[in-house]
Design an enzyme around this catalytic site. Structure first.
Site, PDB file in Angstrom:
ATOM      1  N   LYS A 114       0.511   4.863   6.627  1.00 55.15           N
ATOM      2  CA  LYS A 114      -0.099   5.658   5.550  1.00 55.15           C
ATOM      3  C   LYS A 114       0.480   7.070   5.577  1.00 55.15           C
ATOM      4  O   LYS A 114       1.209   7.446   6.485  1.00 55.15           O
ATOM      5  CB  LYS A 114      -1.627   5.736   5.709  1.00 55.15           C
ATOM      6  CG  LYS A 114      -2.331   4.395   5.810  1.00 55.15           C
ATOM      7  CD  LYS A 114      -2.257   3.594   4.545  1.00 55.15           C
ATOM      8  CE  LYS A 114      -2.922   2.230   4.744  1.00 55.15           C
ATOM      9  NZ  LYS A 114      -2.505   1.248   3.778  1.00 55.15           N
ATOM     10  N   SER A 160       0.798  -1.232   0.000  1.00 51.61           N
ATOM     11  CA  SER A 160       0.000   0.000   0.000  1.00 51.61           C
ATOM     12  C   SER A 160       0.830   1.282   0.000  1.00 51.61           C
ATOM     13  O   SER A 160       0.318   2.336  -0.353  1.00 51.61           O
ATOM     14  CB  SER A 160      -0.962   0.018   1.187  1.00 51.61           C
ATOM     15  OG  SER A 160      -0.267   0.218   2.397  1.00 51.61           O
TER      16      SER A 160
END
Length: 189
Positions: free
Chosen positions: A93, A50
């Site tokens: 993230k 990710s």
């Protein structure tokens, strides 16, 4: 002149002092390690793609847990936070939306307060806007995060991750320690 028994007792006393000294030393090391892991930094491992190409599957990082005690998180910081639906699972993230801003994803592009973000991270067009299909206004101390590999990331667009509160942020990715060929301080901007 000391008797054999006195010599034996003195030697036993010295051994006991030596062992006690080592025990105190080990306890101090464990205590300091606990303080560092709890308040200063922790090691974490990247799992999945990710955050490609910034971070790769298998990268080992040191997370700085102390800087957010003295300053606010900033846009583009790479942060670590716990995933609420699975114990001992942490996500990594990038902060995109800041407190008080309105985020919306239109035609795969991130808009903040009606202006296109125009960032270099996540250059691919997002296929799924998720909850940001409609404007999402962040409250005080709330953050909107995205993975750099936008079409392969479960992030704030997904209601299972959602909007993060400042208290959710464990810390900021600081140093990549593995693989050694990539060793170094992580660039956030």
């Amino acid at each position: 002149m000391k008797s054999d028994e006195e010599k034996y007792l003195a030697e036993e006393k010295n051994i006991f002092k030596e062992l006690l000294g080592w025990l105190v030393y080990i306890l101090i090391i464990f205590g300091l390690t606990y303080l560092v892991i709890t308040f200063v930094g922790q090691r974490t491992r990247v799992t999945g793609s990710s955050m490609e190409t910034t971070l790769s599957d298998g990268d080992n990082l040191i997370v700085d847990k102390i800087s957010y005690r003295f300053r606010d998180p900033e846009r583009y910081d790479i942060i670590v936070f716990p995933y609420q639906y699975q114990e001992n699972t942490y996500y990594i993230k990038r902060i995109i939306g800041m407190p008080g801003e309105t985020i919306q994803i239109i035609n795969g592009e991130v808009y903040i307060d009606g202006e296109i973000l125009g960032e270099e991270y996540g250059a691919e067009v997002m296929q799924d806007a998720g909850i940001a299909e409609v404007p999402v206004t962040l409250g005080e101390e709330e953050y909107f995060v995205l993975g750099d590999n936008r079409n392969h990331s479960m992030d704030s667009r997904d209601s299972r991750v959602g909007i993060l509160k400042r208290e959710d942020l464990v810390g900021r990715a600081w140093v990549r320690i593995w693989p050694f060929s990539e060793f170094g301080v992580i660039k956030h901007e």
